[in-house]
Design a protein around this motif. Sequence first.
Motif, PDB file in Angstrom:
ATOM      1  N   UNK A 133       2.631  12.936   9.215  1.00  0.00           N
ATOM      2  CA  UNK A 133       1.422  12.129   9.243  1.00  0.00           C
ATOM      3  C   UNK A 133       0.372  13.032  10.192  1.00  0.00           C
ATOM      4  N   UNK A 134      -0.603  13.443   9.665  1.00  0.00           N
ATOM      5  CA  UNK A 134      -1.357  14.406  10.393  1.00  0.00           C
ATOM      6  C   UNK A 134      -2.137  13.730  11.578  1.00  0.00           C
ATOM      7  N   UNK A 135      -2.648  12.631  11.359  1.00  0.00           N
ATOM      8  CA  UNK A 135      -3.475  11.714  12.299  1.00  0.00           C
ATOM      9  C   UNK A 135      -3.083  10.345  12.442  1.00  0.00           C
ATOM     10  N   UNK A 187      17.840   9.958  22.091  1.00  0.00           N
ATOM     11  CA  UNK A 187      16.556  10.385  22.770  1.00  0.00           C
ATOM     12  C   UNK A 187      16.226  11.704  22.703  1.00  0.00           C
ATOM     13  N   UNK A 188      16.971  12.478  22.402  1.00  0.00           N
ATOM     14  CA  UNK A 188      16.745  14.042  21.994  1.00  0.00           C
ATOM     15  C   UNK A 188      15.891  14.253  20.924  1.00  0.00           C
ATOM     16  N   UNK A 189      15.979  13.212  19.886  1.00  0.00           N
ATOM     17  CA  UNK A 189      15.347  13.428  18.695  1.00  0.00           C
ATOM     18  C   UNK A 189      14.168  12.634  18.550  1.00  0.00           C
ATOM     19  N   UNK A 190      13.313  12.276  19.613  1.00  0.00           N
ATOM     20  CA  UNK A 190      12.403  11.096  19.656  1.00  0.00           C
ATOM     21  C   UNK A 190      10.991  11.968  19.689  1.00  0.00           C
ATOM     22  N   UNK A 191       9.904  11.621  19.024  1.00  0.00           N
ATOM     23  CA  UNK A 191       8.694  12.328  18.987  1.00  0.00           C
ATOM     24  C   UNK A 191       7.894  11.270  20.005  1.00  0.00           C
ATOM     25  N   UNK A 192       7.085  12.017  20.723  1.00  0.00           N
ATOM     26  CA  UNK A 192       6.010  11.404  21.698  1.00  0.00           C
ATOM     27  C   UNK A 192       5.021  11.386  20.979  1.00  0.00           C
ATOM     28  N   UNK A 193       4.226  10.217  20.887  1.00  0.00           N
ATOM     29  CA  UNK A 193       2.787  10.070  20.154  1.00  0.00           C
ATOM     30  C   UNK A 193       2.325   9.321  20.867  1.00  0.00           C
ATOM     31  N   UNK A 194       0.772   9.444  20.624  1.00  0.00           N
ATOM     32  CA  UNK A 194      -0.317   8.801  21.270  1.00  0.00           C
ATOM     33  C   UNK A 194      -1.394   8.658  20.200  1.00  0.00           C
ATOM     34  N   UNK A 195      -2.455   7.882  20.110  1.00  0.00           N
ATOM     35  CA  UNK A 195      -3.372   7.832  19.424  1.00  0.00           C
ATOM     36  C   UNK A 195      -4.137   9.034  19.118  1.00  0.00           C
ATOM     37  N   UNK A 196      -4.261   9.483  17.886  1.00  0.00           N
ATOM     38  CA  UNK A 196      -4.780  10.770  17.674  1.00  0.00           C
ATOM     39  C   UNK A 196      -3.771  11.978  17.461  1.00  0.00           C
ATOM     40  N   UNK A 197      -2.540  11.735  17.718  1.00  0.00           N
ATOM     41  CA  UNK A 197      -1.563  12.791  17.370  1.00  0.00           C
ATOM     42  C   UNK A 197      -1.062  12.831  16.148  1.00  0.00           C
ATOM     43  N   UNK A 198      -0.426  13.524  15.876  1.00  0.00           N
ATOM     44  CA  UNK A 198       0.386  13.696  14.525  1.00  0.00           C
ATOM     45  C   UNK A 198       1.731  13.371  14.458  1.00  0.00           C
ATOM     46  N   UNK A 199       2.685  12.777  13.556  1.00  0.00           N
ATOM     47  CA  UNK A 199       3.675  12.220  13.666  1.00  0.00           C
ATOM     48  C   UNK A 199       4.648  12.843  12.494  1.00  0.00           C
ATOM     49  N   UNK A 200       5.842  13.581  12.886  1.00  0.00           N
ATOM     50  CA  UNK A 200       6.355  14.318  11.943  1.00  0.00           C
ATOM     51  C   UNK A 200       7.790  13.571  11.748  1.00  0.00           C
ATOM     52  N   UNK A 201       7.837  13.134  10.452  1.00  0.00           N
ATOM     53  CA  UNK A 201       9.063  12.392  10.098  1.00  0.00           C
ATOM     54  C   UNK A 201      10.135  13.135   9.252  1.00  0.00           C
ATOM     55  N   UNK A 202      11.370  13.318   9.579  1.00  0.00           N
ATOM     56  CA  UNK A 202      12.525  14.253   8.823  1.00  0.00           C
ATOM     57  C   UNK A 202      13.536  12.970   8.443  1.00  0.00           C
ATOM     58  N   UNK A 224       0.836  -1.169  -0.198  1.00  0.00           N
ATOM     59  CA  UNK A 224       0.000  -0.099  -0.047  1.00  0.00           C
ATOM     60  C   UNK A 224       0.882   1.272   0.015  1.00  0.00           C
ATOM     61  N   UNK A 225       0.637   2.500  -0.496  1.00  0.00           N
ATOM     62  CA  UNK A 225       1.278   3.699  -0.539  1.00  0.00           C
ATOM     63  C   UNK A 225       1.696   4.108   0.922  1.00  0.00           C
ATOM     64  N   UNK A 226       2.727   4.735   0.953  1.00  0.00           N
ATOM     65  CA  UNK A 226       3.093   5.307   2.237  1.00  0.00           C
ATOM     66  C   UNK A 226       1.962   6.248   2.680  1.00  0.00           C
ATOM     67  N   UNK A 227       1.892   6.517   3.968  1.00  0.00           N
ATOM     68  CA  UNK A 227       1.013   7.430   4.556  1.00  0.00           C
ATOM     69  C   UNK A 227       0.984   8.745   3.971  1.00  0.00           C
ATOM     70  N   UNK A 228      -0.106   9.482   3.733  1.00  0.00           N
ATOM     71  CA  UNK A 228      -0.005  10.778   3.108  1.00  0.00           C
ATOM     72  C   UNK A 228       0.685  11.757   3.890  1.00  0.00           C
ATOM     73  N   UNK A 229       1.501  12.755   3.348  1.00  0.00           N
ATOM     74  CA  UNK A 229       2.159  13.549   4.238  1.00  0.00           C
ATOM     75  C   UNK A 229       1.539  15.068   4.055  1.00  0.00           C
TER      76      UNK A 229
END
Length: 313
Positions: free
Chosen positions: A98-100, A205-220, A72-77
């Motif tokens: 990834x907005x959601x 650890x300084x470059x980790x993103x904390x995410x839960x269900x409903x958050x967005x995830x920004x990949x660099x 399947x395609x990678x999630x929409x940016x």
Amino acid sequence: MARPTSPLRLALFALYSFYLSLAHAVSSSDAQKPSSEGRGYSLGEPIPVSCLNRTVETGEHITDASGALQYIPFPVCAETSRPLELAFGIESSLNCTIPYISDPFFHLLEFYIHNDAPLTCRIPSKPLPPSVLEQDFRSADETTQEGALGTQSSLYTPLVVALAGTLQLSHLHVGNDLNLLVHARPKSEGPGIVDAATAYSIASHARNARVTIGDELSLHFSVRWYPSTTLPPGWSGYGGHVYKSTFLYCLLSAGASAAICVAYFRGVELPRRLKRYATDRVGRGGGYGLPVANGMSNGYGGYGYGIGTGKKD
């Protein structure tokens, strides 16, 4: 009476006939070849990224009735409103937000971070022919790509994303800063063709993103391209080596130190010594080794160590 044909004319006619036959054979061979054997990418041409479809319950890959893997395609940016794409030959810092984070995707992230199942993706090694695109993308509602075991022959190049992070009871820490390396085939062998690719999180650890269900995830992504399958040398170890910058720094430091010493000696120390020398000659009545008033010489202006001035009559 017919005019006789010369041997030279016959030879030229035979050579011309042979040339026509050869040209016809070459054109027939070209006509039997496919119209396009697959061109390579042009500089900056977009390369779509698709990933293996997995079940949320176990993380196992999903196959169809014939046993073919589903991609399947990678999630929409959010930045482009499209799935993740690479630009051939362009080195850049690529952001994909990834907005959601849905509940199923959150559980897949758990599999990826815990290494229970890898984030297995792929990119086309070169632009796909229309027949493959029509077969892979069925409809707008079902954008599922099917492929044989692996990455469907040589049409695709594997792109495994090693996603680092930590698991918590209520949230995840995702290593969202990643290096993405792509190797292109040497231009002399096949211009515009991808030969290898990989991506991995920078474990900090300084470059980790904390995410839960409903958050967005920004990949660099820090994207780097290489014109062959060989990585250039870059490691030189910690210490024990002389670098150009270190040598230049030492040279400049030595020059600056010498200049300061010369300036101090000529501006401060030398005048002080000359003044002291002049004072000694005037105040002590004689220089080095000169006679003094009592007619004796002690070698140090008449006041040497352990040498008297003599007895007066």
